[in-house]
Structures are given as structure tokens and as C-alpha cells.
Design a protein around this motif. Structure first.
Motif, mmCIF file in Angstrom:
data_model
loop_
_atom_site.group_PDB
_atom_site.id
_atom_site.type_symbol
_atom_site.label_atom_id
_atom_site.label_comp_id
_atom_site.label_asym_id
_atom_site.label_seq_id
_atom_site.Cartn_x
_atom_site.Cartn_y
_atom_site.Cartn_z
ATOM 1 N N VAL A 270 -0.255 1.373 0.762
ATOM 2 C CA VAL A 270 -0.315 -0.075 0.611
ATOM 3 C C VAL A 270 1.074 -0.622 0.918
ATOM 4 C CG1 VAL A 270 -0.599 -1.991 -1.009
ATOM 5 C CG2 VAL A 270 -2.179 -0.071 -1.084
ATOM 6 N N HIS B 145 -4.912 -7.376 1.310
ATOM 7 C CA HIS B 145 -3.520 -7.396 1.751
ATOM 8 C C HIS B 145 -2.670 -7.985 0.634
ATOM 9 C CE1 HIS B 145 -0.045 -8.001 4.337
ATOM 10 N NE2 HIS B 145 -0.006 -9.264 3.941
ATOM 11 N N THR B 146 -1.516 -7.428 0.402
ATOM 12 C CA THR B 146 -0.588 -7.992 -0.565
ATOM 13 C C THR B 146 0.706 -8.365 0.142
ATOM 14 O OG1 THR B 146 0.552 -7.680 -2.664
ATOM 15 C CG2 THR B 146 0.362 -5.741 -1.259
ATOM 16 N N GLU B 147 1.297 -9.461 -0.268
ATOM 17 C CA GLU B 147 2.590 -9.860 0.285
ATOM 18 C C GLU B 147 3.711 -9.663 -0.722
ATOM 19 O OE1 GLU B 147 2.127 -13.870 1.644
ATOM 20 O OE2 GLU B 147 0.989 -13.261 3.400
ATOM 21 N N HIS C 265 -4.636 -2.592 -5.996
ATOM 22 C CA HIS C 265 -3.420 -2.050 -5.407
ATOM 23 C C HIS C 265 -2.533 -1.683 -6.585
ATOM 24 C CE1 HIS C 265 -3.869 -4.689 -1.562
ATOM 25 N NE2 HIS C 265 -4.401 -3.498 -1.378
ATOM 26 N N THR D 173 3.373 -4.311 2.274
ATOM 27 C CA THR D 173 3.332 -5.780 2.263
ATOM 28 C C THR D 173 3.209 -6.344 3.669
ATOM 29 O OG1 THR D 173 5.735 -5.878 2.283
ATOM 30 C CG2 THR D 173 4.659 -5.954 0.134
ATOM 31 N N THR D 174 2.891 -5.490 4.641
ATOM 32 C CA THR D 174 2.773 -5.957 6.015
ATOM 33 C C THR D 174 1.373 -5.825 6.594
ATOM 34 O OG1 THR D 174 3.496 -3.799 6.821
ATOM 35 C CG2 THR D 174 5.187 -5.504 6.562
ATOM 36 N N ASP D 175 0.556 -4.899 6.077
ATOM 37 C CA ASP D 175 -0.770 -4.642 6.653
ATOM 38 C C ASP D 175 -1.858 -4.652 5.580
ATOM 39 O OD1 ASP D 175 0.154 -4.065 9.350
ATOM 40 O OD2 ASP D 175 0.941 -2.199 8.504
ATOM 41 N N PRO D 176 -3.075 -5.103 5.943
ATOM 42 C CA PRO D 176 -4.203 -4.970 4.998
ATOM 43 C C PRO D 176 -4.546 -3.513 4.783
ATOM 44 C CG PRO D 176 -4.764 -6.456 6.829
ATOM 45 C CD PRO D 176 -3.458 -5.818 7.138
#
Length: 167
Positions: free
Chosen positions: A162, A107-109, A133, A164-167
Motif C-alpha cells: 500500500v 487508494h490512500t494519500e 489499509h 500513497t501513490t497507487d490504488p
């Protein structure tokens, strides 16, 4: 409509075994924040990560990835800042076979317009692989690079998969 479906319905295995999850045998490495990180408090820095496979490879941390006790499904995870946090290990030829399967949940934020490496095993520009990613602001997707002399291969997932809210 009061119907039930029991999971897992099915999944691929490299060899015939009983249907048990997670698949735990014949793995080259397996990182599990719940068992591979010990002695680190919630939000504490992780300095190394030893995998759960029989190989017990130890990866060292660059910068300060953080251990978080509660993540998806109440499971612990390691948080990387998307800038300079990662785990590294010297090149391992046994992790660079002609055929293998890599499965990651990441997951990325931060959509920083750059490649965020999830895992890499690379000796040079001619050997190894990188899974990441690939973020560029609008066409974000998972991507893998396989480095093999002059026959490099790139595998890209679908654009926009991809977030920023979900893996």
C-alpha cells in the motif's frame, strides 16, 4: 513485437456464467460512485451511499466523504480524508457468511500510521469483519480481520504493497 493480448484473460467466478465484466449478478452489495452517488456536485459531500445490488443497502456517511467526478480511467470516486470519513451500516447477518469474496480498489494519500478502514461489517468483537489499509510508516499493507468468537483470523497482504501513490 507487434503482439496483442486481449483482456480480460481470465478471472474467478462463484458460478458458471458468460465472460462479462464487471460481474453484476448475485452480489451482496456493489458500490459504484458513478451510479450510487446521485445529485452531488464534484467535490460535494456524500451523505449516503446505496449499493447497486438487488439488496440496495444504504450506508450513511460519517463526517464528509467527498464525491469526485474524475478519477482513475476517468471514473468517479468517493474521497475519504483518512481521519474520520467512512460509510456505516447497522450489522447485517447476511453479509457475514462463512465464505465470501471481497474485492476492493482503494487508494490512500495519507500515511498516518494507523488503520484506515475500507469496509467493515461488525456486530461486536465476536462477529463480523473489517478490511483496511494498515499503515505504520514503513510496512504498509492491506489487512483483513475476521471476528468469530475466540477463533479470530487475520489476513495480511505483503509489506509495502500500500503506497500513497497507487490504488
Amino acid at each position: 513485437h507487434k503482439k496483442k493480448l486481449k483482456f480480460p484473460v481470465g478471472y474467478w467466478l462463484d458460478q458458471a456464467t458468460a465472460n462479462t465484466l464487471p460481474y453484476t449478478t448475485n452480489l451482496d452489495f456493489w458500490f459504484d460512485a458513478g451510479q450510487s452517488v446521485t445529485g452531488v456536485a464534484h467535490t460535494g459531500s456524500v451523505s449516503s451511499f446505496t449499493d447497486k445490488s438487488s439488496n440496495a443497502f444504504t450506508f450513511t456517511a460519517n463526517s464528509n466523504p467527498k464525491y469526485h467526478k474524475y478519477g482513475a480511467n476517468g471514473r468517479p470516486y468517493v474521497f475519504f480524508d483518512g481521519t474520520d470519513d467512512y460509510f456505516q451500516k447497522s450489522y447485517e447477518p447476511e453479509l457475514n457468511r462463512a465464505s465470501f469474496t471481497a474485492f476492493t480498489v482503494a487508494h490512500t494519500e495519507v500515511d498516518n500510521g494507523a488503520t484506515q478502514t475500507i469496509f467493515a461489517s461488525r456486530d461486536s468483537s465476536d462477529a463480523g469483519y473489517l478490511i483496511a489499509h494498515q499503515l505504520n510508516g514503513s510496512n504498509n499493507r492491506p489487512k483483513a480481520w475476521i471476528y468469530n468468537d475466540s477463533t479470530d483470523v487475520t489476513i495480511a497482504g505483503d509489506a509495502g504493497t500500500v503506497t500513497t501513490t497507487d490504488p
